[in-house]
Design a protein around this motif. Structure first.
Motif, mmCIF file in Angstrom:
data_model
loop_
_atom_site.group_PDB
_atom_site.id
_atom_site.type_symbol
_atom_site.label_atom_id
_atom_site.label_comp_id
_atom_site.label_asym_id
_atom_site.label_seq_id
_atom_site.Cartn_x
_atom_site.Cartn_y
_atom_site.Cartn_z
ATOM 1 N N ALA A 1 0.836 -1.203 0.000
ATOM 2 C CA ALA A 1 0.000 0.000 0.000
ATOM 3 C C ALA A 1 0.865 1.245 0.000
ATOM 4 O O ALA A 1 0.542 2.234 -0.648
ATOM 5 N N GLY A 2 1.977 1.204 0.714
ATOM 6 C CA GLY A 2 2.885 2.343 0.739
ATOM 7 C C GLY A 2 3.510 2.581 -0.620
ATOM 8 O O GLY A 2 3.668 3.720 -1.064
ATOM 9 N N LEU A 3 3.877 1.490 -1.322
ATOM 10 C CA LEU A 3 4.440 1.633 -2.661
ATOM 11 C C LEU A 3 3.409 2.206 -3.621
ATOM 12 O O LEU A 3 3.716 3.061 -4.442
ATOM 13 N N ALA A 4 2.173 1.722 -3.517
ATOM 14 C CA ALA A 4 1.123 2.223 -4.393
ATOM 15 C C ALA A 4 0.846 3.692 -4.107
ATOM 16 O O ALA A 4 0.655 4.478 -5.029
ATOM 17 N N ALA A 5 0.831 4.076 -2.856
ATOM 18 C CA ALA A 5 0.588 5.475 -2.513
ATOM 19 C C ALA A 5 1.728 6.348 -3.018
ATOM 20 O O ALA A 5 1.506 7.457 -3.514
ATOM 21 N N GLY A 6 2.967 5.852 -2.939
ATOM 22 C CA GLY A 6 4.101 6.616 -3.448
ATOM 23 C C GLY A 6 4.023 6.789 -4.950
ATOM 24 O O GLY A 6 4.314 7.854 -5.488
ATOM 25 N N ALA A 7 3.620 5.739 -5.659
ATOM 26 C CA ALA A 7 3.490 5.835 -7.111
ATOM 27 C C ALA A 7 2.369 6.795 -7.479
ATOM 28 O O ALA A 7 2.496 7.586 -8.407
ATOM 29 N N LEU A 8 1.265 6.748 -6.754
ATOM 30 C CA LEU A 8 0.162 7.664 -7.020
ATOM 31 C C LEU A 8 0.590 9.095 -6.754
ATOM 32 O O LEU A 8 0.228 10.000 -7.504
ATOM 33 N N GLY A 9 1.371 9.300 -5.709
ATOM 34 C CA GLY A 9 1.856 10.641 -5.421
ATOM 35 C C GLY A 9 2.706 11.183 -6.552
ATOM 36 O O GLY A 9 2.638 12.360 -6.900
ATOM 37 N N ALA A 10 3.514 10.339 -7.173
ATOM 38 C CA ALA A 10 4.327 10.773 -8.306
ATOM 39 C C ALA A 10 3.440 11.137 -9.491
ATOM 40 O O ALA A 10 3.731 12.081 -10.224
ATOM 41 N N TRP A 11 2.356 10.408 -9.694
ATOM 42 C CA TRP A 11 1.458 10.707 -10.807
ATOM 43 C C TRP A 11 0.726 12.024 -10.588
ATOM 44 O O TRP A 11 0.406 12.707 -11.540
ATOM 45 N N ARG A 12 0.437 12.341 -9.362
ATOM 46 C CA ARG A 12 -0.289 13.575 -9.076
ATOM 47 C C ARG A 12 0.497 14.793 -9.542
ATOM 48 O O ARG A 12 -0.060 15.799 -9.908
ATOM 49 N N ALA B 1 2.119 16.389 -17.303
ATOM 50 C CA ALA B 1 2.164 15.955 -18.704
ATOM 51 C C ALA B 1 1.351 14.680 -18.893
ATOM 52 O O ALA B 1 0.660 14.522 -19.909
ATOM 53 N N PHE B 2 1.427 13.765 -17.923
ATOM 54 C CA PHE B 2 0.655 12.529 -17.996
ATOM 55 C C PHE B 2 -0.834 12.830 -18.044
ATOM 56 O O PHE B 2 -1.563 12.283 -18.877
ATOM 57 N N TRP B 3 -1.309 13.683 -17.163
ATOM 58 C CA TRP B 3 -2.742 13.987 -17.093
ATOM 59 C C TRP B 3 -3.205 14.731 -18.339
ATOM 60 O O TRP B 3 -4.312 14.488 -18.827
ATOM 61 N N TRP B 4 -2.382 15.638 -18.881
ATOM 62 C CA TRP B 4 -2.754 16.327 -20.122
ATOM 63 C C TRP B 4 -2.811 15.332 -21.286
ATOM 64 O O TRP B 4 -3.724 15.386 -22.112
ATOM 65 N N ALA B 5 -1.857 14.428 -21.345
ATOM 66 C CA ALA B 5 -1.859 13.418 -22.403
ATOM 67 C C ALA B 5 -3.067 12.494 -22.273
ATOM 68 O O ALA B 5 -3.720 12.171 -23.272
ATOM 69 N N LEU B 6 -3.384 12.105 -21.043
ATOM 70 C CA LEU B 6 -4.545 11.250 -20.817
ATOM 71 C C LEU B 6 -5.832 11.960 -21.235
ATOM 72 O O LEU B 6 -6.693 11.367 -21.910
ATOM 73 N N ALA B 7 -5.969 13.222 -20.873
ATOM 74 C CA ALA B 7 -7.161 13.986 -21.251
ATOM 75 C C ALA B 7 -7.242 14.149 -22.767
ATOM 76 O O ALA B 7 -8.323 14.009 -23.362
ATOM 77 N N ALA B 8 -6.114 14.425 -23.408
ATOM 78 C CA ALA B 8 -6.116 14.590 -24.866
ATOM 79 C C ALA B 8 -6.510 13.291 -25.554
ATOM 80 O O ALA B 8 -7.301 13.309 -26.513
ATOM 81 N N MET B 9 -5.987 12.158 -25.071
ATOM 82 C CA MET B 9 -6.345 10.875 -25.676
ATOM 83 C C MET B 9 -7.819 10.566 -25.478
ATOM 84 O O MET B 9 -8.468 10.012 -26.371
ATOM 85 N N ALA B 10 -8.365 10.907 -24.330
ATOM 86 C CA ALA B 10 -9.787 10.671 -24.083
ATOM 87 C C ALA B 10 -10.644 11.513 -25.023
ATOM 88 O O ALA B 10 -11.625 11.025 -25.594
ATOM 89 N N VAL B 11 -10.277 12.776 -25.207
ATOM 90 C CA VAL B 11 -11.038 13.658 -26.099
ATOM 91 C C VAL B 11 -10.966 13.163 -27.535
ATOM 92 O O VAL B 11 -11.984 13.093 -28.235
ATOM 93 N N VAL B 12 -9.786 12.792 -27.999
ATOM 94 C CA VAL B 12 -9.638 12.310 -29.370
ATOM 95 C C VAL B 12 -10.388 10.993 -29.565
ATOM 96 O O VAL B 12 -11.044 10.796 -30.592
ATOM 97 N N SER B 13 -10.322 10.108 -28.586
ATOM 98 C CA SER B 13 -11.038 8.846 -28.682
ATOM 99 C C SER B 13 -12.545 9.078 -28.778
ATOM 100 O O SER B 13 -13.228 8.486 -29.614
ATOM 101 N N TYR B 14 -13.056 9.958 -27.939
ATOM 102 C CA TYR B 14 -14.486 10.258 -27.985
ATOM 103 C C TYR B 14 -14.860 10.921 -29.302
ATOM 104 O O TYR B 14 -15.905 10.618 -29.886
ATOM 105 N N ALA B 15 -14.010 11.822 -29.800
ATOM 106 C CA ALA B 15 -14.290 12.492 -31.075
ATOM 107 C C ALA B 15 -14.345 11.487 -32.225
ATOM 108 O O ALA B 15 -15.194 11.599 -33.113
ATOM 109 N N CYS B 16 -13.467 10.491 -32.202
ATOM 110 C CA CYS B 16 -13.492 9.456 -33.239
ATOM 111 C C CYS B 16 -14.783 8.647 -33.175
ATOM 112 O O CYS B 16 -15.399 8.363 -34.203
ATOM 113 N N ARG B 17 -15.181 8.295 -31.978
ATOM 114 C CA ARG B 17 -16.430 7.537 -31.831
ATOM 115 C C ARG B 17 -17.626 8.359 -32.286
ATOM 116 O O ARG B 17 -18.505 7.875 -32.997
ATOM 117 N N LEU B 18 -17.671 9.607 -31.859
ATOM 118 C CA LEU B 18 -18.783 10.475 -32.233
ATOM 119 C C LEU B 18 -18.812 10.713 -33.735
ATOM 120 O O LEU B 18 -19.875 10.662 -34.363
#
Length: 113
Positions: free
Chosen positions: A3-14, A18-35
């Protein structure tokens, strides 16, 4: 400890914006393709040939996902493929087979195979 390792990894992601912007961009593009596909298919005549092609898409996607696992030759992945084949044969439900295959791979990896 895990649990400590997972919390540490999550803290790094927070802090990795760049990761969150890339994830959001991929979600938007994926939805746009479906739509876009949904809207374009509204104007396309659905002939028996088009309907057959649309029904074959999930099989093609699953083959593209499963082929690298099958060619890796590792035990958990091969067990997962066997579980998927068995569950499809028994239940004829792709969701049940996919969940069972993922569970088989997870169990195999947890056991160290």
């Amino acid at each position: 400890m895990a649990a400590g390792l997972a919390a540490g990894a999550l803290g790094a992601w927070r802090h990795d914006t760049a990761f969150w912007w890339a994830l959001a961009a991929m979600a938007v593009v994926s939805y746009a393709c479906r739509l876009g596909g949904y809207l374009l298919m509204g104007w396309a005549p659905i002939t028996p040939r088009v309907e057959a092609a649309l029904r074959a898409i999930p099989l093609g996607v699953m083959a593209g996902i499963a082929t690298p696992a099958a060619t890796s030759g590792r035990v958990p992945e091969l067990a997962g493929l066997a579980a998927v084949a068995l569950l499809m044969r028994l239940t004829v439900k792709d969701v049940v087979a996919a969940i069972g295959g993922a569970a088989a791979v997870g169990i195999g990896r947890a056991l160290g195979f």
